[in-house]
Design a protein around this motif. Structure first.
Motif, PDB file in Angstrom:
ATOM      1  N   THR A 103       0.925  -1.357  -0.117  1.00 46.89           N
ATOM      2  CA  THR A 103      -0.154   0.097  -0.062  1.00 46.89           C
ATOM      3  C   THR A 103       0.814   1.185   0.114  1.00 46.89           C
ATOM      4  N   HIS A 104       1.847   1.315   0.822  1.00 50.55           N
ATOM      5  CA  HIS A 104       3.013   2.343   0.778  1.00 50.55           C
ATOM      6  C   HIS A 104       3.322   2.636  -0.634  1.00 50.55           C
ATOM      7  N   ASP A 105       3.891   1.569  -1.144  1.00 49.80           N
ATOM      8  CA  ASP A 105       4.577   1.645  -2.442  1.00 49.80           C
ATOM      9  C   ASP A 105       3.433   2.008  -3.709  1.00 49.80           C
ATOM     10  N   LEU A 106       2.602   1.477  -3.494  1.00 50.15           N
ATOM     11  CA  LEU A 106       1.198   1.873  -4.576  1.00 50.15           C
ATOM     12  C   LEU A 106       1.010   3.381  -4.328  1.00 50.15           C
ATOM     13  N   ALA A 107       0.908   3.931  -3.205  1.00 47.09           N
ATOM     14  CA  ALA A 107       0.717   5.444  -2.989  1.00 47.09           C
ATOM     15  C   ALA A 107       1.811   6.166  -3.527  1.00 47.09           C
ATOM     16  N   ALA A 108       3.046   5.842  -3.424  1.00 43.13           N
ATOM     17  CA  ALA A 108       4.311   6.456  -4.045  1.00 43.13           C
ATOM     18  C   ALA A 108       4.001   6.419  -5.453  1.00 43.13           C
ATOM     19  N   HIS A 109       3.836   5.338  -6.215  1.00 41.17           N
ATOM     20  CA  HIS A 109       3.773   5.332  -7.635  1.00 41.17           C
ATOM     21  C   HIS A 109       2.653   5.918  -8.091  1.00 41.17           C
ATOM     22  N   LEU A 110       1.494   6.135  -7.434  1.00 39.95           N
ATOM     23  CA  LEU A 110       0.392   6.921  -7.855  1.00 39.95           C
ATOM     24  C   LEU A 110       0.766   8.383  -7.828  1.00 39.95           C
ATOM     25  N   ARG A 111       1.215   8.867  -6.716  1.00 40.65           N
ATOM     26  CA  ARG A 111       1.931  10.197  -6.683  1.00 40.65           C
ATOM     27  C   ARG A 111       2.736  10.503  -7.821  1.00 40.65           C
ATOM     28  N   ALA A 112       3.516   9.592  -8.069  1.00 35.99           N
ATOM     29  CA  ALA A 112       4.560   9.614  -9.339  1.00 35.99           C
ATOM     30  C   ALA A 112       3.838   9.825 -10.766  1.00 35.99           C
ATOM     31  N   ARG A 113       2.650   9.537 -10.581  1.00 31.81           N
ATOM     32  CA  ARG A 113       1.857   9.623 -12.080  1.00 31.81           C
ATOM     33  C   ARG A 113       0.948  10.853 -11.868  1.00 31.81           C
ATOM     34  N   GLY A 114       1.038  11.533 -10.987  1.00 29.06           N
ATOM     35  CA  GLY A 114       0.105  12.905 -10.688  1.00 29.06           C
ATOM     36  C   GLY A 114      -0.855  12.834 -10.022  1.00 29.06           C
ATOM     37  N   HIS A 115      -1.289  11.837  -9.205  1.00 27.00           N
ATOM     38  CA  HIS A 115      -2.436  11.531  -8.319  1.00 27.00           C
ATOM     39  C   HIS A 115      -2.237  12.158  -7.110  1.00 27.00           C
ATOM     40  N   PHE A 171      -5.381  -7.687  -9.610  1.00 22.38           N
ATOM     41  CA  PHE A 171      -4.682  -6.615  -9.516  1.00 22.38           C
ATOM     42  C   PHE A 171      -3.338  -6.965  -8.671  1.00 22.38           C
ATOM     43  N   PRO A 172      -2.258  -7.110  -9.353  1.00 17.02           N
ATOM     44  CA  PRO A 172      -0.978  -8.006  -8.572  1.00 17.02           C
ATOM     45  C   PRO A 172      -0.416  -7.028  -7.660  1.00 17.02           C
ATOM     46  N   ASN A 173       0.528  -7.518  -6.881  1.00 16.26           N
ATOM     47  CA  ASN A 173       1.490  -6.773  -6.262  1.00 16.26           C
ATOM     48  C   ASN A 173       2.550  -6.251  -7.128  1.00 16.26           C
ATOM     49  N   GLY A 174       3.155  -5.408  -6.674  1.00 16.30           N
ATOM     50  CA  GLY A 174       4.306  -4.675  -7.814  1.00 16.30           C
ATOM     51  C   GLY A 174       5.437  -4.603  -7.111  1.00 16.30           C
ATOM     52  N   ILE A 175       6.656  -4.853  -8.062  1.00 15.29           N
ATOM     53  CA  ILE A 175       8.057  -4.669  -7.619  1.00 15.29           C
ATOM     54  C   ILE A 175       8.873  -3.799  -8.385  1.00 15.29           C
ATOM     55  N   ASP A 176       9.835  -3.165  -7.882  1.00 16.47           N
ATOM     56  CA  ASP A 176      10.765  -2.289  -8.529  1.00 16.47           C
ATOM     57  C   ASP A 176      11.844  -3.281  -9.281  1.00 16.47           C
ATOM     58  N   VAL A 177      11.385  -3.618 -10.512  1.00 16.43           N
ATOM     59  CA  VAL A 177      12.362  -4.389 -11.170  1.00 16.43           C
ATOM     60  C   VAL A 177      13.886  -3.936 -11.260  1.00 16.43           C
ATOM     61  N   GLU A 178      13.941  -2.728 -11.569  1.00 16.14           N
ATOM     62  CA  GLU A 178      15.275  -2.250 -11.576  1.00 16.14           C
ATOM     63  C   GLU A 178      16.136  -2.532 -10.245  1.00 16.14           C
ATOM     64  N   HIS A 179      15.553  -2.221  -9.030  1.00  8.72           N
ATOM     65  CA  HIS A 179      15.997  -2.222  -7.816  1.00  8.72           C
ATOM     66  C   HIS A 179      16.681  -3.770  -7.557  1.00  8.72           C
ATOM     67  N   TRP A 180      15.705  -4.793  -8.009  1.00  7.93           N
ATOM     68  CA  TRP A 180      16.132  -6.043  -7.558  1.00  7.93           C
ATOM     69  C   TRP A 180      16.792  -7.001  -8.717  1.00  7.93           C
ATOM     70  N   ALA A 206       3.623  -0.599 -14.447  1.00 11.20           N
ATOM     71  CA  ALA A 206       2.422  -1.565 -15.081  1.00 11.20           C
ATOM     72  C   ALA A 206       1.548  -1.644 -14.100  1.00 11.20           C
ATOM     73  N   VAL A 207       1.715  -1.682 -12.786  1.00  9.77           N
ATOM     74  CA  VAL A 207       0.874  -2.308 -11.784  1.00  9.77           C
ATOM     75  C   VAL A 207      -0.077  -0.874 -11.406  1.00  9.77           C
ATOM     76  N   ALA A 208       0.757   0.366 -11.457  1.00  5.74           N
ATOM     77  CA  ALA A 208       0.111   1.522 -11.326  1.00  5.74           C
ATOM     78  C   ALA A 208      -1.019   1.743 -12.296  1.00  5.74           C
ATOM     79  N   ALA A 209      -0.450   1.396 -13.436  1.00  4.34           N
ATOM     80  CA  ALA A 209      -1.559   1.667 -14.593  1.00  4.34           C
ATOM     81  C   ALA A 209      -2.727   0.818 -14.430  1.00  4.34           C
ATOM     82  N   LEU A 210      -2.324  -0.368 -14.034  1.00  5.94           N
ATOM     83  CA  LEU A 210      -3.541  -1.211 -13.806  1.00  5.94           C
ATOM     84  C   LEU A 210      -4.694  -0.548 -12.609  1.00  5.94           C
ATOM     85  N   ALA A 211      -3.892  -0.105 -11.634  1.00  2.00           N
ATOM     86  CA  ALA A 211      -4.602   0.518 -10.558  1.00  2.00           C
ATOM     87  C   ALA A 211      -5.736   1.643 -11.096  1.00  2.00           C
TER      88      ALA A 211
END
Length: 383
Positions: free
Chosen positions: A21-33, A173-182, A368-373
């Motif tokens: 939920t924390h990471d979803l909030a961050a990525h939604l904010r990054a998309r302007g929400h 609606f899957p969980n998300g991951i920072d692919v480049e980080h991992w 991709a997950v934020a776009a699904l949201a």
């Protein structure tokens, strides 16, 4: 769009729903929400009773009350949350459901009572709560009133559909991951001839990470690995590192002591993301025997880091691990032990799967997950 994320559990508690939920909030904010979180979890300094404090730039409404063990429950919260949602100009409410989610369940009723578009995501398998949901008919009524129902994997979505009826659409609606980080910094076997010689001389390193809670089956990790070591050829050496902490630790330590596994099994405790990532990059196989795994974020992190994953076939792990391609799947602990033994003795198979996982990232990258949201929120809003 202004989004309200409503969840029983949130940071500073650490777990799947909290971090996602924390990471979803961050990525939604990054998309302007614009995003705000409503939770029944107290803040890091004990904030409760509706106190609002930002966490990484996101306002968090701490609708907690003082309870034993800091339980994230507050049956008195709905009127105040209703007022804040009504006055806050929100466009959609996204409710996150766990195994037992009294606060989230109340928040669905609040949102629908305000005619606020509602998206509801289950982060769990409904096996234990399904009879109650069937009797009460809540989830079915939510779908009938236009809520966008989803779950974090195809297995979990089928679970929800079995409760609400297959005429009510339940999306994944899957969980998300920072692919480049991992993602690991290079392909397996890139260290040259000297590095390959060192690799051949050391044990096959098996790793696992989970909460030491009975539901996650940490004892089964030791049992499966123990059996796999017995099945592997005498010359095939392996080690196991099980990261985590929780009430099952004493049972794990007792098992290691009783079976004299201390020379190849390590229980170093819970570690942060950076240390866990480094451990994955330095390991060869990831093992998870969990049965009630709606998704398996730790397994996804390991798969993204390039590790072949050994897991049960009937869990959410199957959404990102194809048997024989990204890892090996089994129907029970005995099959998992045989699969792990096979990977221990077959270096070629390990390298083939590792190469696939390092060069073919999973689909659950956060953008991709934020776009699904966003699509789920549009579905909740209707035509």
């Amino acid at each position: 769009m202004k989004v309200a994320l409503l969840t029983d559990c949130y940071l500073p508690r650490l777990g799947g729903i909290e971090v996602q939920t924390h990471d979803l909030a961050a990525h939604l904010r990054a998309r302007g929400h614009e995003v705000e979180v409503f939770t029944a979890t107290p803040g890091p300094r004990g904030e409760r009773h509706g106190v609002v404090r930002p966490v990484d730039g996101v306002p968090v409404h701490r609708m907690a009350v003082r309870l034993p063990f800091e339980l994230p429950v507050n049956p008195l919260a709905p009127p105040e949350v209703r007022r804040r949602l009504a006055e806050g100009g929100f466009d959609v409410a996204h409710v996150h459901m766990g195994v037992v989610s009294p606060f989230a369940t109340d928040m669905v009723r609040v949102a629908l009572g305000l005619d606020l578009p509602a998206a509801i995501t289950w982060h769990c398998l409904m096996d234990r709560s399904a009879p109650l949901f069937r009797v009460l008919g809540q989830a079915r009524r939510w779908g009938a009133r236009g809520a966008a129902l989803s779950a974090v994997s195809s297995v979990a979505a089928a679970n929800v559909a079995g409760v609400v009826g297959h005429d009510v659409p339940v999306h994944v609606f899957p969980n998300g991951i920072d692919v480049e980080h991992w993602r690991a910094p290079g392909p397996p076997g890139h260290a040259g001839a000297a590095g390959e010689a060192r690799e051949a001389a050391r044990p096959v390193r098996v790793v696992a990470a989970m909460r030491f809670a009975a539901r996650k089956r940490p004892l089964a990790v030791l049992q499966v690995a123990h059996r796999a070591r017995q099945l592997a050829p005498a010359g095939a050496r392996m080690s196991l590192t099980l990261f985590g902490e929780g009430p099952e630790r004493r049972r794990l330590e007792a098992y290691v002591h009783h079976h004299d596994l201390g020379d190849w099994v390590s229980l170093p405790g819970r570690v942060g993301r950076e240390e866990l990532r480094a451990a994955y990059w330095d390991s060869d196989v990831y093992l998870t025997p969990a049965r009630l795994e709606a998704f398996g974020i730790a397994a996804l992190e390991a798969r993204t880091a390039g590790l072949p994953v050994v897991a049960r076939r009937d869990t959410g792990v199957g959404d990102f691990v194809v048997d024989g391609v990204n890892g090996l799947l089994g129907d029970d602990d005995d099959e998992l032990a045989r699969a792990l033994a096979r990977l221990v003795r077959d270096e070629g198979l390990r390298r083939t799967i590792a190469t696939t996982n390092r060069t073919q990232p999973p689909a659950q990258d956060w953008p991709a997950v934020a776009a699904l949201a966003e699509r789920e929120y549009a579905r909740a809003a209707g035509p």
